[in-house]
Design a protein around this motif. Structure first.
Motif, PDB file in Angstrom:
ATOM      1  N   ARG A 198       0.733  -1.448   0.002  1.00 58.76           N
ATOM      2  CA  ARG A 198      -0.051  -0.073  -0.056  1.00 58.76           C
ATOM      3  C   ARG A 198       1.144   1.340   0.050  1.00 58.76           C
ATOM      4  O   ARG A 198       1.635   1.345   0.822  1.00 58.76           O
ATOM      5  CB  ARG A 198      -0.971  -0.006   1.273  1.00 58.76           C
ATOM      6  CG  ARG A 198      -1.781   1.105   1.425  1.00 58.76           C
ATOM      7  CD  ARG A 198      -2.718   0.891   2.692  1.00 58.76           C
ATOM      8  NE  ARG A 198      -1.800   0.531   4.036  1.00 58.76           N
ATOM      9  CZ  ARG A 198      -1.514   1.535   4.670  1.00 58.76           C
ATOM     10  NH1 ARG A 198      -1.616   2.774   4.633  1.00 58.76           N
ATOM     11  NH2 ARG A 198      -1.007   0.978   5.869  1.00 58.76           N
ATOM     12  N   SER A 201       2.635   7.492   0.893  1.00 60.22           N
ATOM     13  CA  SER A 201       2.800   8.681   0.421  1.00 60.22           C
ATOM     14  C   SER A 201       3.906   8.670  -0.473  1.00 60.22           C
ATOM     15  O   SER A 201       4.906   8.384  -0.533  1.00 60.22           O
ATOM     16  CB  SER A 201       3.228   9.800   1.604  1.00 60.22           C
ATOM     17  OG  SER A 201       3.413  11.113   1.114  1.00 60.22           O
ATOM     18  N   SER A 202       3.338   8.718  -1.709  1.00 61.76           N
ATOM     19  CA  SER A 202       4.160   8.200  -2.879  1.00 61.76           C
ATOM     20  C   SER A 202       5.316   9.124  -2.918  1.00 61.76           C
ATOM     21  O   SER A 202       5.505  10.360  -2.613  1.00 61.76           O
ATOM     22  CB  SER A 202       3.476   8.555  -4.314  1.00 61.76           C
ATOM     23  OG  SER A 202       3.458   9.981  -4.718  1.00 61.76           O
TER      24      SER A 202
ATOM     25  N   SER B  92       1.969  12.116  -3.539  1.00 64.62           N
ATOM     26  CA  SER B  92       0.657  12.025  -3.822  1.00 64.62           C
ATOM     27  C   SER B  92       0.116  11.032  -2.602  1.00 64.62           C
ATOM     28  O   SER B  92       0.752  10.096  -1.981  1.00 64.62           O
ATOM     29  CB  SER B  92       0.116  11.268  -5.017  1.00 64.62           C
ATOM     30  OG  SER B  92       0.598  11.974  -5.940  1.00 64.62           O
ATOM     31  N   SER B  94      -3.513   9.063  -0.942  1.00 63.24           N
ATOM     32  CA  SER B  94      -4.848   8.694  -1.177  1.00 63.24           C
ATOM     33  C   SER B  94      -5.464   8.292   0.082  1.00 63.24           C
ATOM     34  O   SER B  94      -5.214   7.070   0.748  1.00 63.24           O
ATOM     35  CB  SER B  94      -4.787   7.467  -2.044  1.00 63.24           C
ATOM     36  OG  SER B  94      -4.349   7.823  -3.359  1.00 63.24           O
ATOM     37  N   ARG B  96      -7.868   6.975   3.005  1.00 61.02           N
ATOM     38  CA  ARG B  96      -9.190   5.943   3.207  1.00 61.02           C
ATOM     39  C   ARG B  96     -10.610   6.677   2.416  1.00 61.02           C
ATOM     40  O   ARG B  96     -11.215   5.963   1.981  1.00 61.02           O
ATOM     41  CB  ARG B  96      -9.437   5.176   4.426  1.00 61.02           C
ATOM     42  CG  ARG B  96      -8.189   4.209   4.361  1.00 61.02           C
ATOM     43  CD  ARG B  96      -8.271   3.204   5.649  1.00 61.02           C
ATOM     44  NE  ARG B  96      -7.322   2.322   5.789  1.00 61.02           N
ATOM     45  CZ  ARG B  96      -6.005   2.327   6.600  1.00 61.02           C
ATOM     46  NH1 ARG B  96      -5.864   3.684   7.186  1.00 61.02           N
ATOM     47  NH2 ARG B  96      -5.034   1.610   6.563  1.00 61.02           N
ATOM     48  N   ALA B  99     -10.918  12.431  -1.587  1.00 57.73           N
ATOM     49  CA  ALA B  99     -10.223  12.138  -2.753  1.00 57.73           C
ATOM     50  C   ALA B  99      -8.498  12.319  -2.639  1.00 57.73           C
ATOM     51  O   ALA B  99      -8.001  12.718  -1.524  1.00 57.73           O
ATOM     52  CB  ALA B  99     -10.452  13.468  -3.852  1.00 57.73           C
ATOM     53  N   PRO B 100      -8.083  11.731  -3.601  1.00 56.65           N
ATOM     54  CA  PRO B 100      -6.573  11.711  -3.330  1.00 56.65           C
ATOM     55  C   PRO B 100      -5.880  13.297  -3.648  1.00 56.65           C
ATOM     56  O   PRO B 100      -6.897  13.710  -4.259  1.00 56.65           O
ATOM     57  CB  PRO B 100      -6.274  10.992  -4.730  1.00 56.65           C
ATOM     58  CG  PRO B 100      -7.350  10.131  -5.028  1.00 56.65           C
ATOM     59  CD  PRO B 100      -8.272  10.871  -4.599  1.00 56.65           C
ATOM     60  N   TYR B 101      -4.918  13.510  -3.191  1.00 57.68           N
ATOM     61  CA  TYR B 101      -4.345  14.740  -2.978  1.00 57.68           C
ATOM     62  C   TYR B 101      -3.079  14.777  -3.219  1.00 57.68           C
ATOM     63  O   TYR B 101      -2.095  13.772  -2.894  1.00 57.68           O
ATOM     64  CB  TYR B 101      -5.043  15.674  -2.172  1.00 57.68           C
ATOM     65  CG  TYR B 101      -4.400  15.238  -0.860  1.00 57.68           C
ATOM     66  CD1 TYR B 101      -5.456  14.202  -0.005  1.00 57.68           C
ATOM     67  CD2 TYR B 101      -3.363  15.775   0.106  1.00 57.68           C
ATOM     68  CE1 TYR B 101      -4.910  13.890   1.215  1.00 57.68           C
ATOM     69  CE2 TYR B 101      -2.904  15.166   1.267  1.00 57.68           C
ATOM     70  CZ  TYR B 101      -3.666  14.498   2.004  1.00 57.68           C
ATOM     71  OH  TYR B 101      -3.350  13.952   3.159  1.00 57.68           O
ATOM     72  N   ASN B 102      -2.314  15.903  -3.588  1.00 53.69           N
ATOM     73  CA  ASN B 102      -0.916  16.032  -3.421  1.00 53.69           C
ATOM     74  C   ASN B 102      -0.521  16.906  -2.552  1.00 53.69           C
ATOM     75  O   ASN B 102      -1.165  18.201  -2.384  1.00 53.69           O
ATOM     76  CB  ASN B 102      -0.123  16.233  -4.935  1.00 53.69           C
ATOM     77  CG  ASN B 102      -0.586  17.734  -5.567  1.00 53.69           C
ATOM     78  OD1 ASN B 102      -0.128  18.690  -5.156  1.00 53.69           O
ATOM     79  ND2 ASN B 102      -1.804  17.907  -6.252  1.00 53.69           N
ATOM     80  N   GLU B 122      -3.693  14.667  -9.094  1.00 51.23           N
ATOM     81  CA  GLU B 122      -3.390  13.665  -8.044  1.00 51.23           C
ATOM     82  C   GLU B 122      -1.856  13.546  -8.193  1.00 51.23           C
ATOM     83  O   GLU B 122      -1.294  13.683  -7.060  1.00 51.23           O
ATOM     84  CB  GLU B 122      -3.947  12.436  -8.458  1.00 51.23           C
ATOM     85  CG  GLU B 122      -3.807  11.437  -7.353  1.00 51.23           C
ATOM     86  CD  GLU B 122      -4.455  10.041  -7.803  1.00 51.23           C
ATOM     87  OE1 GLU B 122      -5.441  10.039  -8.462  1.00 51.23           O
ATOM     88  OE2 GLU B 122      -3.986   8.960  -7.178  1.00 51.23           O
ATOM     89  N   HIS B 123      -1.263  13.596  -9.265  1.00 51.45           N
ATOM     90  CA  HIS B 123       0.213  13.524  -9.402  1.00 51.45           C
ATOM     91  C   HIS B 123       0.633  14.679 -10.086  1.00 51.45           C
ATOM     92  O   HIS B 123       0.123  15.278 -11.107  1.00 51.45           O
ATOM     93  CB  HIS B 123       0.771  12.320 -10.296  1.00 51.45           C
ATOM     94  CG  HIS B 123       0.285  11.026  -9.651  1.00 51.45           C
ATOM     95  ND1 HIS B 123       0.808  10.412  -8.449  1.00 51.45           N
ATOM     96  CD2 HIS B 123      -1.057  10.181  -9.916  1.00 51.45           C
ATOM     97  CE1 HIS B 123       0.088   9.427  -8.270  1.00 51.45           C
ATOM     98  NE2 HIS B 123      -0.911   8.968  -8.948  1.00 51.45           N
TER      99      HIS B 123
END
Lengths: 388, 150
Positions: A198, A201-202, B92, B94, B96, B99-102, B122-123
């Motif tokens: 999972r 934080s990318s 980025s 996500s 649970r 919305a996903p955010y950066n 998102e990215h």
């Protein structure tokens, strides 16, 4: 240039111990883990708690950390230091204890830590309420992970570091952990497992991030002279350096270059040693990018080459450079702040006590701790009596 | 001069200098201390992207404070950014729920860096150009950016 050279070899670590680790349950307190670890370290050194006259602590669980620990243990310190620089605090305490002992302000220093972060409900611990206005928190970074994710993304962008190379750090840590009976995570872990976990934080996944465990540790330090009369084989402090570059990650001048450049240079100068002299390396691996940054900044490879340096199992068991031989914060233990465990493992390696994970015949160990969001960097070099 | 708008106008350094206000010295003023954070928030709500300029070493200063972190001077003056910049790094998330955010670090062209978010993305690519969204920032009360790539 002031190098603090007179500190070199002036003090030694004479007792190290962990408390119970992993998950101790809701009825055990952080302070009890401190007491358990301290008792074990005193037994190892052959010292009474009444010998302790200097106390060094930091805690996210109790205020006035040194006073709390001293009160509980019945110690009346004549010197105390609660320097709070996150997970780097405890290696910092080692340097500060050396200075205090050399100045005659104390003779036997206790450095101690305990945390029930896992049993207390997890989450990455913040050290106390922060009343300073943040210009970062409104954007909902998940700290500290997002700060390290930003550094990771920048390192990948500038130097072509890959997700697979980062995953190699986690896999190497797991392989060491499998040789350490008290390590929290023992299951097989592959590069693919890390990549498919999972995303926190990318580009960091949960397997790029340190554990959330319980645990405590204690380290006893005294003068080199007194160390000769004690039970355990002394591990001498050869060099120490600290450096701080920022508080918030948005204020870090260059996300790919940490203040470990400076803390390392100071430690090497005090010790009169180069990276080539180091036999075993213990680096604060809060996230997989950390060992890559620190191996570069501490001179084990060139800037930008950390990713390829850690590849092919080079820092894993039987690799060219033994790094994080206990399994690290990624696979062994990470109770909120990890710094003290770096010292414990380095000392045990220098004594030759590490069983199946023992590095062959080490004389010099490097310990490097990190605190905050790559904010605080502290480096220490420890050696056996052949290095004096 | 408050920033007027939806669209940040590119400014030359000379134009920026003209918008710069008289420095207020924390050292010599007899006025009660007013937190620069309060002034900052007020200006964001007016649609500006405010920062401080050191009157001594000319460094751009952000977040706001009482003394220059480069040279230590207490002579800081308010300035308004043109709102254009480049992404230094981005991550980025996500959650649970939601919305996903950066979360993005942006180097403004005036020479300061801040943490913000690039809206509707998102990215966010490192090195990409972004610009200040006065409208969204005013609504949110914090600086927000949009992508400059159409």
């Amino acid at each position: 240039v002031t190098t603090g050279r007179s500190l070199r070899g002036s003090v030694a670590v004479v007792g190290v111990a962990e408390s119970d680790l992993g998950e101790v349950g809701p009825d055990v307190s952080a302070l009890e883990l401190v007491a358990q670890a301290t008792g074990r370290a005193l037994d190892e050194a052959g010292l009474s708690k009444n010998a302790i006259d200097g106390v060094f602590c930091h805690s996210a669980f109790f205020g006035q950390p040194t006073t709390t620990v001293s009160g509980y243990l019945g110690i009346r310190p004549r010197y105390q230091d609660s320097t709070a620089i996150g997970g780097a605090s405890f290696v910092d305490h080692l340097g500060h204890a050396a200075a205090a002992i050399q100045a005659g302000l104390c003779e036997v220093a206790l450095i101690a830590y305990g945390s029930t972060q896992r049993s207390s409900g997890g989450g990455l611990m913040v050290s106390g309420p922060d009343l300073t206005r943040s210009f970062e928190s409104p954007y909902r970074p998940r700290m500290p992970a997002s700060a390290y994710a930003l550094a990771t993304a920048r390192h990948m962008h500038e130097y072509g570091t890959t997700r697979e190379q980062l995953a190699e750090v986690a896999v190497a840590a797991r392989k060491w952990a499998q040789l350490n009976p008290v390590a929290f995570m023992q299951e097989e872990l592959t590069v693919q497992d890390v990549l498919e976990s999972r995303v926190v934080s990318s580009p960091l996944t949960v397997r790029d991030c340190c554990l959330v465990t319980d645990g405590g540790g204690a380290v006893l330090v005294t003068s080199a002279e007194r160390a000769k009369d004690l039970r355990a084989k002394p591990a001498y402090l050869l060099g120490y350096g600290e450096a701080t570059s920022h508080l918030d990650i948005s204020q870090m001048p260059d996300l790919t270059r940490t203040a470990a450049v400076d803390s390392g240079a100071r430690a090497y100068a005090m010790a009169g040693l180069q990276p080539t002299a180091v036999d075993v390396v213990e680096l604060y691996d809060a996230f997989t990018i950390n060992p890559i940054l620190f191996l570069e900044d501490l001179g084990f490879c060139e800037k930008g080459e950390g990713g390829s340096f850690v590849s092919g199992g080079r820092i894993a068991p039987r690799g060219d450079l033994p790094v994080n031989t206990n399994g690290g914060g990624l696979s062994y233990c990470h109770p909120g702040m990890y710094g003290i465990f770096l010292i414990i493992e380095a000392v045990r390696q220098l004594r030759g006590e590490c069983g199946v994970r023992q590095v062959p015949d080490p004389h010099v160990a490097l310990v490097h701790a990190n605190g905050g969001t790559l904010s605080n960097q502290v480096t220490a070099l420890l050696g056996d009596d052949s290095t004096l | 001069v408050p920033h007027d708008g939806q669209q940040a106008e590119p400014k030359t350094p000379l134009a920026e200098a003209r918008t710069e206000e008289q420095p207020v010295s924390a050292k010599t003023s007899n006025e009660p201390l007013v937190s620069p954070h309060i002034e900052y928030d007020t200006r964001v709500k007016e649609g500006q992207l405010p920062f401080q300029r050191c009157s001594t070493c000319r460094s751009a200063v952000h977040p706001p404070r009482l003394a220059c972190p480069t040279c230590g001077s207490q002579e800081l003056s308010w300035a308004t950014s043109a709102g254009t910049g480049q992404v230094y790094s981005s991550t980025s998330l996500s959650p649970r729920e939601g919305a996903p955010y950066n979360v993005t670090l942006i180097d403004l062209d005036e020479g300061f860096r801040l943490m913000s978010s690039v809206e509707d993305r998102e990215h966010v690519e490192i090195g990409s150009r972004v610009r200040y969204s006065a409208e969204r920032s005013r609504e949110a009360g914090i600086p927000l950016f949009v992508s400059d790539v159409q």
